[in-house]
Design an enzyme around this catalytic site. Structure first.
Site, PDB file in Angstrom:
ATOM      1  N   SER A  19      -4.668  37.052  48.825  1.00  0.00           N
ATOM      2  CA  SER A  19      -5.306  38.382  48.792  1.00  0.00           C
ATOM      3  C   SER A  19      -6.833  38.260  48.787  1.00  0.00           C
ATOM      4  O   SER A  19      -7.527  39.115  49.352  1.00  0.00           O
ATOM      5  CB  SER A  19      -4.814  39.206  47.599  1.00  0.00           C
ATOM      6  OG  SER A  19      -5.298  38.676  46.386  1.00  0.00           O
ATOM      7  N   ARG A  71      -3.799  10.658  45.348  1.00  0.00           N
ATOM      8  CA  ARG A  71      -4.678  11.825  45.256  1.00  0.00           C
ATOM      9  C   ARG A  71      -5.917  11.635  46.143  1.00  0.00           C
ATOM     10  O   ARG A  71      -6.359  12.550  46.835  1.00  0.00           O
ATOM     11  CB  ARG A  71      -5.111  12.006  43.795  1.00  0.00           C
ATOM     12  CG  ARG A  71      -5.986  13.187  43.531  1.00  0.00           C
ATOM     13  CD  ARG A  71      -6.362  13.218  42.072  1.00  0.00           C
ATOM     14  NE  ARG A  71      -5.236  13.552  41.222  1.00  0.00           N
ATOM     15  CZ  ARG A  71      -4.942  14.809  40.870  1.00  0.00           C
ATOM     16  NH1 ARG A  71      -5.677  15.805  41.272  1.00  0.00           N
ATOM     17  NH2 ARG A  71      -3.911  15.055  40.099  1.00  0.00           N
ATOM     18  N   ARG A  97      -4.794  22.994  43.801  1.00  0.00           N
ATOM     19  CA  ARG A  97      -4.797  21.551  43.525  1.00  0.00           C
ATOM     20  C   ARG A  97      -6.151  21.134  42.971  1.00  0.00           C
ATOM     21  O   ARG A  97      -7.185  21.620  43.421  1.00  0.00           O
ATOM     22  CB  ARG A  97      -4.531  20.757  44.811  1.00  0.00           C
ATOM     23  CG  ARG A  97      -3.076  20.714  45.191  1.00  0.00           C
ATOM     24  CD  ARG A  97      -2.634  19.303  45.543  1.00  0.00           C
ATOM     25  NE  ARG A  97      -2.471  18.459  44.376  1.00  0.00           N
ATOM     26  CZ  ARG A  97      -1.342  18.329  43.682  1.00  0.00           C
ATOM     27  NH1 ARG A  97      -0.271  18.994  44.022  1.00  0.00           N
ATOM     28  NH2 ARG A  97      -1.285  17.522  42.649  1.00  0.00           N
ATOM     29  N   ASN A 113     -15.670  28.735  44.067  1.00  0.00           N
ATOM     30  CA  ASN A 113     -14.316  29.060  43.611  1.00  0.00           C
ATOM     31  C   ASN A 113     -14.343  30.429  42.953  1.00  0.00           C
ATOM     32  O   ASN A 113     -15.379  30.857  42.432  1.00  0.00           O
ATOM     33  CB  ASN A 113     -13.855  28.008  42.595  1.00  0.00           C
ATOM     34  CG  ASN A 113     -12.435  28.255  42.100  1.00  0.00           C
ATOM     35  OD1 ASN A 113     -11.543  28.588  42.884  1.00  0.00           O
ATOM     36  ND2 ASN A 113     -12.214  28.121  40.801  1.00  0.00           N
ATOM     37  N   HIS A 115     -12.287  32.395  39.874  1.00  0.00           N
ATOM     38  CA  HIS A 115     -11.374  32.123  38.770  1.00  0.00           C
ATOM     39  C   HIS A 115     -11.084  33.436  38.039  1.00  0.00           C
ATOM     40  O   HIS A 115     -12.013  34.201  37.759  1.00  0.00           O
ATOM     41  CB  HIS A 115     -11.998  31.104  37.810  1.00  0.00           C
ATOM     42  CG  HIS A 115     -11.093  30.763  36.674  1.00  0.00           C
ATOM     43  ND1 HIS A 115     -10.015  29.921  36.816  1.00  0.00           N
ATOM     44  CD2 HIS A 115     -11.077  31.195  35.391  1.00  0.00           C
ATOM     45  CE1 HIS A 115      -9.382  29.827  35.662  1.00  0.00           C
ATOM     46  NE2 HIS A 115     -10.005  30.583  34.769  1.00  0.00           N
ATOM     47  N   THR A 147     -18.128  22.158  40.322  1.00  0.00           N
ATOM     48  CA  THR A 147     -18.642  20.858  39.909  1.00  0.00           C
ATOM     49  C   THR A 147     -17.458  20.036  39.389  1.00  0.00           C
ATOM     50  O   THR A 147     -16.320  20.515  39.389  1.00  0.00           O
ATOM     51  CB  THR A 147     -19.719  21.018  38.820  1.00  0.00           C
ATOM     52  OG1 THR A 147     -19.191  21.852  37.794  1.00  0.00           O
ATOM     53  CG2 THR A 147     -20.989  21.651  39.379  1.00  0.00           C
ATOM     54  N   GLU A 149     -16.237  19.176  36.614  1.00  0.00           N
ATOM     55  CA  GLU A 149     -15.381  19.690  35.537  1.00  0.00           C
ATOM     56  C   GLU A 149     -14.663  20.956  36.021  1.00  0.00           C
ATOM     57  O   GLU A 149     -15.307  21.879  36.530  1.00  0.00           O
ATOM     58  CB  GLU A 149     -16.243  20.015  34.315  1.00  0.00           C
ATOM     59  CG  GLU A 149     -15.438  20.201  33.053  1.00  0.00           C
ATOM     60  CD  GLU A 149     -16.322  20.588  31.878  1.00  0.00           C
ATOM     61  OE1 GLU A 149     -15.798  21.158  30.917  1.00  0.00           O
ATOM     62  OE2 GLU A 149     -17.546  20.335  31.934  1.00  0.00           O
ATOM     63  N   GLU A 180     -11.940  40.863  41.778  1.00  0.00           N
ATOM     64  CA  GLU A 180     -12.083  39.624  42.560  1.00  0.00           C
ATOM     65  C   GLU A 180     -12.376  39.954  44.016  1.00  0.00           C
ATOM     66  O   GLU A 180     -13.234  39.332  44.653  1.00  0.00           O
ATOM     67  CB  GLU A 180     -10.791  38.795  42.490  1.00  0.00           C
ATOM     68  CG  GLU A 180     -10.472  38.257  41.112  1.00  0.00           C
ATOM     69  CD  GLU A 180      -9.287  37.306  41.142  1.00  0.00           C
ATOM     70  OE1 GLU A 180      -9.122  36.569  42.119  1.00  0.00           O
ATOM     71  OE2 GLU A 180      -8.511  37.316  40.165  1.00  0.00           O
TER      72      GLU A 180
HETATM   73  C1  GRF Z   1      -6.634  34.692  42.091  1.00  0.00           C
HETATM   74  O1  GRF Z   1      -6.422  35.355  40.877  1.00  0.00           O
HETATM   75  C2  GRF Z   1      -7.751  33.702  41.971  1.00  0.00           C
HETATM   76  O2  GRF Z   1      -8.759  34.102  41.091  1.00  0.00           O
HETATM   77  C3  GRF Z   1      -7.047  32.494  41.409  1.00  0.00           C
HETATM   78  O3  GRF Z   1      -5.798  32.477  42.049  1.00  0.00           O
HETATM   79  C4  GRF Z   1      -5.463  33.796  42.449  1.00  0.00           C
HETATM   80  C5  GRF Z   1      -5.242  33.743  43.919  1.00  0.00           C
HETATM   81  O4  GRF Z   1      -4.806  34.965  44.434  1.00  0.00           O
HETATM   82  N1  GRF Z   1      -7.828  31.307  41.601  1.00  0.00           N
HETATM   83  P1  GRF Z   1      -4.767  35.177  45.991  1.00  0.00           P
HETATM   84  O5  GRF Z   1      -4.008  34.017  46.602  1.00  0.00           O
HETATM   85  O6  GRF Z   1      -6.179  35.230  46.495  1.00  0.00           O
HETATM   86  O7  GRF Z   1      -4.042  36.483  46.199  1.00  0.00           O
END
Ligand code: GRF
Length: 224
Positions: A19, A71, A97, A113, A115, A147, A149, A180
């Site tokens: 999404s 990995r 991953r 990213n 989150h 980064t 971490e 998001e």
């Molecule tokens: C989202 O909540 C994102 O923040 C997290 O994983 C979810 C992915 O959702 N990292 P989508 O695949 O973008 O719908």
């Protein structure tokens, strides 16, 4: 600020629903995100995000972790696939991953990213359930540079939402996801316009510390 003559090349890494990828595609199509979305790469062959990318005519690749002995071999294959597209930015959008230090260092300052929490609270998984269990009154989402971490890199933008008494993890997730889909295209836009940089481990927007943001509702000072 004017858009650079050459569009910012972006590769998006996904693992699932997609999404956030869709929000990026939609903003690009709407003309509000001046990027060249060059490829979408998934580690999961069955990711719904791949179908979204194909539907939008974007090249897709699968780099399946299970087909590599280590990995590091997976990271190398992923890096090689990404670098065929010579992206200016690599955007993780629900990529599930963990990536090794060599991979992360290779993309220093151009790996982002999103989150689903207000970092540094709740790094890792099940963020919505954990926010509810902790009794958080605010929750949200964070775009950050990646980064070494996990879920800890310098923060680009955050959006907060209230936590309500009747919330379940799914209800809260839906409220966060809406944010998001707003802040990730915005952060990528800032980067594409050359306004956003990582310098000395700090995020700069227009050459300065990024503007303060209100929490509810989030109001970046110069969103457009
Ligand atoms: C989202 O909540 C994102 O923040 C997290 O994983 C979810 C992915 O959702 N990292 P989508 O695949 O973008 O719908």
């Amino acid at each position: 600020m004017s858009v650079p003559a050459t569009r910012c090349g972006v590769v998006v890494l996904v693992s699932g629903r997609g999404s956030n990828l869709q929000a990026i595609i939609d903003a690009t199509r709407a003309g509000t995100l001046p990027i060249d979305l060059r490829a979408v790469i998934s580690n999961e062959p069955s990711a719904e995000a791949l179908a979204r990318a194909r539907g939008a005519g974007i090249p897709t690749h699968v780099v399946d972790y299970h087909t590599y002995p280590t990995r590091a071999a997976f990271d190398d294959a992923l890096r090689e696939t990404i670098d065929r597209y010579a992206p200016d930015l690599v955007a993780l959008a629900g990529f599930m991953r963990l990536l090794g230090p060599a991979f992360i260092d290779h993309y220093a300052g151009r790996l982002m990213n999103i989150h689903p929490s207000l970092l540094p609270a709740f790094p890792g998984l099940r963020t919505h359930a954990r926010a509810l269990a902790a009794g958080a009154t605010l929750h949200g989402a964070t775009v950050h540079f990646v980064t070494r971490e996990t879920d800890a890199g310098p923060i680009v933008i955050q959006a907060a939402v209230p936590v309500r008494h009747a919330d379940t993890p799914d209800i809260l997730a839906t409220r966060v996801l809406k944010e998001e889909h707003r802040i990730y295209p915005l952060a990528i836009r800032w980067f594409a316009e050359g306004r956003l940089k990582l310098a000395g481990g700090r995020v700069l927007l227009d050459g300065a510390a990024r503007p303060e943001q209100g929490l509810v509702p989030p109001v970046p000072r110069s969103p457009e």
